[in-house]
Motif scaffolding. Structure first.
Motif, mmCIF file in Angstrom:
data_model
loop_
_atom_site.group_PDB
_atom_site.id
_atom_site.type_symbol
_atom_site.label_atom_id
_atom_site.label_comp_id
_atom_site.label_asym_id
_atom_site.label_seq_id
_atom_site.Cartn_x
_atom_site.Cartn_y
_atom_site.Cartn_z
ATOM 1 N N ILE A 1 0.847 -1.203 0.000
ATOM 2 C CA ILE A 1 0.000 0.000 0.000
ATOM 3 C C ILE A 1 0.882 1.253 0.000
ATOM 4 O O ILE A 1 0.624 2.212 -0.723
ATOM 5 N N ARG A 2 1.951 1.234 0.777
ATOM 6 C CA ARG A 2 2.862 2.394 0.807
ATOM 7 C C ARG A 2 3.511 2.621 -0.557
ATOM 8 O O ARG A 2 3.658 3.739 -1.008
ATOM 9 N N ILE A 3 3.896 1.530 -1.195
ATOM 10 C CA ILE A 3 4.489 1.632 -2.533
ATOM 11 C C ILE A 3 3.474 2.212 -3.507
ATOM 12 O O ILE A 3 3.778 3.127 -4.279
ATOM 13 N N LEU A 4 2.249 1.711 -3.460
ATOM 14 C CA LEU A 4 1.215 2.176 -4.387
ATOM 15 C C LEU A 4 0.846 3.643 -4.140
ATOM 16 O O LEU A 4 0.601 4.386 -5.089
ATOM 17 N N GLU A 5 0.813 4.059 -2.871
ATOM 18 C CA GLU A 5 0.469 5.445 -2.563
ATOM 19 C C GLU A 5 1.503 6.417 -3.123
ATOM 20 O O GLU A 5 1.170 7.549 -3.461
ATOM 21 N N GLN B 1 11.699 -5.909 -3.761
ATOM 22 C CA GLN B 1 11.070 -7.010 -4.487
ATOM 23 C C GLN B 1 9.609 -6.677 -4.794
ATOM 24 O O GLN B 1 9.122 -6.921 -5.888
ATOM 25 N N LEU B 2 8.914 -6.080 -3.822
ATOM 26 C CA LEU B 2 7.519 -5.706 -4.032
ATOM 27 C C LEU B 2 7.389 -4.613 -5.093
ATOM 28 O O LEU B 2 6.434 -4.622 -5.878
ATOM 29 N N LEU B 3 8.332 -3.701 -5.127
ATOM 30 C CA LEU B 3 8.309 -2.656 -6.149
ATOM 31 C C LEU B 3 8.361 -3.281 -7.538
ATOM 32 O O LEU B 3 7.625 -2.873 -8.440
ATOM 33 N N ASN B 4 9.174 -4.293 -7.697
ATOM 34 C CA ASN B 4 9.243 -5.013 -8.966
ATOM 35 C C ASN B 4 7.900 -5.675 -9.294
ATOM 36 O O ASN B 4 7.421 -5.614 -10.424
ATOM 37 N N VAL B 5 7.280 -6.276 -8.278
ATOM 38 C CA VAL B 5 5.976 -6.931 -8.475
ATOM 39 C C VAL B 5 4.944 -5.898 -8.911
ATOM 40 O O VAL B 5 4.156 -6.129 -9.839
ATOM 41 N N TRP B 6 4.942 -4.724 -8.270
ATOM 42 C CA TRP B 6 3.931 -3.711 -8.587
ATOM 43 C C TRP B 6 4.159 -3.065 -9.940
ATOM 44 O O TRP B 6 3.206 -2.707 -10.625
ATOM 45 N N LYS B 7 5.405 -2.929 -10.347
ATOM 46 C CA LYS B 7 5.673 -2.441 -11.712
ATOM 47 C C LYS B 7 5.043 -3.393 -12.719
ATOM 48 O O LYS B 7 4.389 -2.980 -13.671
ATOM 49 N N TYR B 8 5.247 -4.688 -12.483
ATOM 50 C CA TYR B 8 4.684 -5.697 -13.373
ATOM 51 C C TYR B 8 3.153 -5.656 -13.342
ATOM 52 O O TYR B 8 2.498 -5.642 -14.380
ATOM 53 N N ALA B 9 2.582 -5.635 -12.142
ATOM 54 C CA ALA B 9 1.117 -5.680 -12.002
ATOM 55 C C ALA B 9 0.453 -4.445 -12.616
ATOM 56 O O ALA B 9 -0.588 -4.563 -13.275
ATOM 57 N N ILE B 10 1.035 -3.282 -12.423
ATOM 58 C CA ILE B 10 0.442 -2.054 -12.964
ATOM 59 C C ILE B 10 0.584 -2.017 -14.481
ATOM 60 O O ILE B 10 -0.327 -1.603 -15.189
ATOM 61 N N PHE B 11 1.698 -2.489 -14.986
ATOM 62 C CA PHE B 11 1.919 -2.474 -16.433
ATOM 63 C C PHE B 11 0.970 -3.436 -17.145
ATOM 64 O O PHE B 11 0.344 -3.077 -18.131
ATOM 65 N N ALA C 1 -6.500 0.681 -8.029
ATOM 66 C CA ALA C 1 -7.315 1.326 -9.066
ATOM 67 C C ALA C 1 -6.982 2.814 -9.175
ATOM 68 O O ALA C 1 -6.915 3.364 -10.277
ATOM 69 N N GLU C 2 -6.748 3.471 -8.046
ATOM 70 C CA GLU C 2 -6.391 4.895 -8.054
ATOM 71 C C GLU C 2 -5.053 5.121 -8.751
ATOM 72 O O GLU C 2 -4.891 6.083 -9.501
ATOM 73 N N VAL C 3 -4.088 4.233 -8.508
ATOM 74 C CA VAL C 3 -2.779 4.367 -9.147
ATOM 75 C C VAL C 3 -2.911 4.213 -10.651
ATOM 76 O O VAL C 3 -2.366 5.012 -11.422
ATOM 77 N N VAL C 4 -3.642 3.198 -11.077
ATOM 78 C CA VAL C 4 -3.824 2.969 -12.511
ATOM 79 C C VAL C 4 -4.510 4.170 -13.158
ATOM 80 O O VAL C 4 -4.095 4.646 -14.215
ATOM 81 N N GLU C 5 -5.537 4.705 -12.511
ATOM 82 C CA GLU C 5 -6.248 5.879 -13.035
ATOM 83 C C GLU C 5 -5.322 7.090 -13.085
ATOM 84 O O GLU C 5 -5.294 7.833 -14.072
#
Length: 186
Positions: A25-29, A61-71, A106-110
């Motif tokens: 959540i902190r990474i996404l925010e 490691q989570l940052l890498n996961v979130w880059k992948y998930a958001i992309f 969803a907010e990050v993607v938007e």
């Protein structure tokens, strides 16, 4: 460059759902972030005797996961399958899935979808008015003018168009419309 989902680092000592969710959540925010920014995600007091380097390692490691998930934005069930294929432990998958299905994702993607990286301000609304100029400097003329008003994220921008500019704009819009029509006919 497309992000690649990396294998789970087996030397990772933190395998907890709650920490994974909170760090995600902190990474996404604060997304997008650089790897060097992960050390700013948690205050020293929040670590309460924990191992900061292990937490930062997890965050990288989570940052890498979130880059992948958001992309790629996979469906939740596909996301879980991908994580399982990459040997992510069940508690980590649970924490990631909770964050992935949250409103924060969803907010990050938007936010990323509406961001402009061209240095051109994003247009919020437009307005226009036309007028005919009949006298200029005591010389009788008849010229068309238009004033376009754009409300952007950087404020209001006004552009005055002469008759010649209006004609160019008209033909440019017609070319775009013709191109769109030809795409729709396929």
């Amino acid at each position: 460059m497309e992000p690649i989902l990396s294998e789970w680092d087996d030397s990772q000592s933190i395998v907890k759902s709650k920490i994974t969710n909170r760090a995600s959540i902190r990474i996404l925010e604060r997304y997008p972030l650089k790897e060097t920014d992960v050390e700013t995600l948690f205050e020293a007091e929040e670590m309460a005797g924990g191992e900061p380097e292990e937490l930062y390692k997890l965050c990288r490691q989570l940052l890498n996961v979130w880059k992948y998930a958001i992309f790629f934005q996979p469906k939740p069930e596909n996301f879980v399958e991908l994580l399982q294929e990459k040997n992510y432990p069940p508690p980590v998958i649970k924490g990631l899935l909770e964050a992935y299905t949250s409103e924060t994702t969803a907010e990050v993607v938007e936010r990323l979808a509406t961001a402009s990286h061209s240095a051109i301000p994003r247009v919020l609304s437009t307005d226009w008015s036309c007028r005919t100029v009949t006298r200029r400097n005591d010389v009788a003329t008849s010229d068309r003018e238009a004033i376009l008003t754009f409300s952007t994220v950087d404020g209001v921008k006004r552009i005055e168009l002469s008759g010649r500019d209006l004609e160019k704009l008209y033909w440019s819009v017609n070319r775009v419309q013709t191109s769109l029509d030809s795409l729709l006919e396929r």
